[in-house]
Design an enzyme around this catalytic site. Structure first.
Site, short mmCIF file in Angstrom:
data_model
loop_
_atom_site.label_atom_id
_atom_site.label_comp_id
_atom_site.label_asym_id
_atom_site.label_seq_id
_atom_site.Cartn_x
_atom_site.Cartn_y
_atom_site.Cartn_z
N GLU A 25 9.89 1.15 10.21
CA GLU A 25 11.09 2.29 9.94
C GLU A 25 10.31 3.46 10.13
O GLU A 25 9.70 4.05 9.24
CB GLU A 25 11.50 1.95 8.61
CG GLU A 25 11.89 0.64 8.26
CD GLU A 25 13.31 0.55 8.72
OE1 GLU A 25 13.94 1.38 8.90
OE2 GLU A 25 14.03 -0.49 9.09
N LYS A 80 0.84 -1.22 0.00
CA LYS A 80 -0.08 0.07 -0.03
C LYS A 80 0.95 1.11 0.04
O LYS A 80 1.37 1.63 0.92
CB LYS A 80 -0.94 0.03 1.10
CG LYS A 80 -2.12 0.97 0.85
CD LYS A 80 -2.93 1.82 2.03
CE LYS A 80 -2.11 2.82 2.73
NZ LYS A 80 -1.99 4.07 1.45
P1 NAD Z 1 2.49 8.50 7.56
O1 NAD Z 1 2.71 7.33 8.72
O2 NAD Z 1 1.50 9.37 7.60
O3 NAD Z 1 2.01 7.46 6.41
C1 NAD Z 1 2.90 6.38 5.80
C2 NAD Z 1 2.08 5.22 5.19
O4 NAD Z 1 1.04 4.81 6.25
C3 NAD Z 1 0.98 5.78 4.03
O5 NAD Z 1 0.88 4.62 3.19
C4 NAD Z 1 -0.29 5.96 4.86
O6 NAD Z 1 -1.51 5.93 3.87
C5 NAD Z 1 -0.13 4.68 5.76
N1 NAD Z 1 -1.14 4.90 6.91
C6 NAD Z 1 -1.50 6.23 7.52
N2 NAD Z 1 -2.30 5.85 8.74
C7 NAD Z 1 -2.35 4.60 8.91
C8 NAD Z 1 -3.08 3.57 9.80
N3 NAD Z 1 -3.79 4.17 10.61
N4 NAD Z 1 -3.05 2.35 9.38
C9 NAD Z 1 -2.10 1.87 8.43
N5 NAD Z 1 -1.49 2.46 7.54
C10 NAD Z 1 -1.54 4.03 7.59
O7 NAD Z 1 3.95 8.85 7.07
P2 NAD Z 1 4.05 9.86 5.86
O8 NAD Z 1 3.62 11.17 6.33
O9 NAD Z 1 3.70 9.31 4.74
O10 NAD Z 1 5.76 9.81 5.81
C11 NAD Z 1 6.56 10.64 6.43
C12 NAD Z 1 7.12 10.01 7.50
O11 NAD Z 1 7.68 8.75 7.10
C13 NAD Z 1 8.13 10.41 8.45
O12 NAD Z 1 7.89 10.47 9.79
C14 NAD Z 1 9.44 10.16 8.04
O13 NAD Z 1 10.44 10.03 9.02
C15 NAD Z 1 9.01 8.67 7.79
N6 NAD Z 1 9.78 7.62 7.05
C16 NAD Z 1 10.84 6.86 7.69
C17 NAD Z 1 11.58 6.44 6.88
C18 NAD Z 1 12.66 5.25 7.55
O14 NAD Z 1 13.26 4.57 6.90
N7 NAD Z 1 12.82 5.33 8.78
C19 NAD Z 1 11.97 6.45 5.68
C20 NAD Z 1 10.99 7.52 4.88
C21 NAD Z 1 9.97 8.14 5.52
#
Ligand code: NAD
Length: 500
Positions: free
Chosen positions: A273, A198
């Site tokens: 992650e 997803k």
């Molecule tokens: P997010 O957590 O809002 O969303 C990530 C994914 O999770 C999306 O596909 C979203 O649709 C899904 N999602 C959202 N709510 C959910 C739920 N309740 N249950 C299941 N899935 C859900 O993150 P974002 O805003 O898309 O990305 C930014 C974040 O990602 C930042 O905090 C960044 O640090 C982190 N990130 C971490 C890494 C790593 O390797 N550690 C790499 C890239 C980004």
């Protein structure tokens, strides 16, 4: 600002589908969301609608998980060399379509084309090639137990088998969809797992195109399914689904917590992650020309929308003024624009919502008494650009130093001695990555042991390779993507014990 995209290839235009045409991959078929609802995909630089993605409903998630479950056993029994050949074919197909995928990634996410073309899509290709090799190197152990109560004349032999965990839900964020998807798909497929991927609702277009290429590479139907939709619905349903054996998640720490809660029902395996607030330490003996541009690039690459972004700089007092001035000059010299304009060095943030959030952090820092020495402005026709920002006079209790901003905003602090900087750098709920800039081998070694982070870079930043594990400690999560360790996410150990 260079807002005009340069001409896109004809094949990209064909991918930008109208609402009624948008489809996702379930069980080898390209299907609409049940109910037919879609979500618009926006060009973040201009705010224009460029395409539509299916808005997956509960029935779609059920269908995708069921297709993955049906396909998994056959895929696990496929000889490793055949799995490896398919992974290599995926890499070849991504490589031969690299220009198109890079353009699509740039258009959908906003990143400058060069970031996709020369860093991220090559990174994805490398993941598939690396794990193609690993598919043929999965092995257990033989063990000689000390069990004494076996019958006279018999002995105990034991060994372990490494078996795929089963159906994997791979949930990825919007900042770097192709490479972050590849970091999960490649090891999971190598291990013999099937997958429901997803992508984030803001950037699903390249994941869908990747799905077409993976299908063309000959992956059996149902081994990879791609569902698009909102996190709170499609993502949450997938994370809680009883047919999913493991969730491999990359995203924010808050969503990571929600996923952990959702996993409780069937105690599915989870690897996370998550976010970061990575310190970059410039020692007094750093090679300054190199270190200043390195520290700037550590935060401004992909407009700071990088989990490992070096968003807190710690600069030794002896070089502080020069470094702050150098960072400000670097920031002021950057050209912002549409990702598909070749003059662009920094693109917009992924959405107006994200830009507003980032601008809120900058305003908060100013209110708390910090000095904005470069940037700090939100601009662009859709309000999605935030100029590269350097903030000085910060203290460690300020929000700008403690919270993940996920934008082009660098907070710079002064330090006097090594113990002080180690204490400040480790004073964070996060522990994803860190950078150290020094010409002293001894300092580099000693500091790299004392800094609490999953990765420490010395005289560099954001160096990724499929051979290098990446992941966090503390609230940056657990488990590792990349590296041989990534396979552990997708394998269970079975012990076989025999009296012979
Ligand atoms: P997010 O957590 O809002 O969303 C990530 C994914 O999770 C999306 O596909 C979203 O649709 C899904 N999602 C959202 N709510 C959910 C739920 N309740 N249950 C299941 N899935 C859900 O993150 P974002 O805003 O898309 O990305 C930014 C974040 O990602 C930042 O905090 C960044 O640090 C982190 N990130 C971490 C890494 C790593 O390797 N550690 C790499 C890239 C980004």
């Amino acid at each position: 600002m260079h807002l005009n995209p340069e001409p896109m290839s004809a094949s990209i235009k064909a991918l930008l589908v109208k609402p009624g045409e948008s489809k996702m991959l379930i069980g080898g078929q390209w299907v609409r969301a049940s109910g037919g609802t879609t979500i618009p995909s926006i060009d973040p630089a201009t705010g224009e609608m460029i395409a539509f993605i299916p808005d997956a409903q509960e029935a779609d998630i059920d269908a995708a998980v069921s297709a993955a479950a049906s396909a998994q056993i056959g895929w696990a029994e496929t000889p490793p060399a055949v799995r490896a050949a398919i992974l290599n074919r995926i890499a070849d197909l991504v490589e031969s379509n690299i220009d198109e995928l890079s353009e699509l990634e740039s258009l959908d996410q906003g990143k400058p084309l060069y970031v996709a073309r020369w860093a991220e899509i090559p990174g994805a290709i490398a993941q598939f090639r690396f794990f193609a090799g690993q598919a043929m190197a999965i092995e257990g152990k033989t063990i000689t137990p000390s069990i004494t109560y076996q019958p006279e004349g018999k002995r105990v032999e034991a060994w372990t088998l490494r078996e795929p965990v089963g159906v994997v839900a791979a949930i990825v964020p919007w900042n770097s969809p192709v490479v972050l998807s590849a970091m999960k798909l490649a090891p999971a497929l190598a291990a013999g797992c099937s997958i429901v991927l997803k992508p984030a609702e803001d950037t699903s277009l390249t994941a869908l195109r990747l799905g077409e290429l993976i299908t063309e590479a000959g992956l059996p139907d149902g081994v990879l399914n791609i569902v698009t939709g909102r996190g709170a619905q499609a993502g949450a349903l997938l994370a809680a689904h009883p047919g999913v054996d493991k969730v491999s998640f990359t995203g924010s720490t808050a969503t990571g917590r929600a996923i952990l809660n959702a996993s409780k029902g069937n105690l599915k395996r989870v690897s996370l992650e998550l976010g970061g607030k990575s310190p970059v330490i410039l020692m007094g003996d750093a090679d300054l020309d190199y270190a200043i541009s390195g520290a700037a690039n550590a935060i401004f690459f992909n407009a700071g929308q990088v989990c490992v972004a070096g968003s807190r700089s710690y600069v030794h007092a002896s070089i502080y003024d020069r470094v702050v001035e150098g960072l400000a000059q670097y920031a002021q010299g950057m050209t912002m624009g549409h990702g598909l304009n070749s003059a662009t060095q920094m693109g917009p943030l992924v959405s107006a919502r994200q830009a507003e959030r980032v601008a809120g952090f900058i305003e908060g820092a100013a209110r708390e008494g910090a000095s904005i020495v470069a940037g700090g402005k939100r601009t662009g026709p859709a309000g999605t650009f935030v100029s590269p920002t350097v903030i000085a006079n910060v203290t460690r209790d300020m929000e700008i130093v403690r919270d993940e901003v996920f934008g082009p905003v660098l907070a710079v602090q002064k330090f006097e001695d090594v113990d002080e900087v180690v204490d400040a750098a480790n004073d964070s709920i996060y522990g994803l990555a860190a950078g150290i800039w020094t010409e002293s081998l001894s300092t580099a070694h000693r500091l790299s042991r004392r800094i609490k982070a999953g990765t420490v870079w010395i005289n560099c930043h954001s160096m990724y390779d499929p051979s290098l594990p990446i992941g966090g400690i503390k609230q940056s999560g657990y488990g590792r993507d990349s590296g041989i360790e990534a396979l552990d996410n997708y394998l269970e150990t079975k012990t076989v014990c025999a009296v012979v």
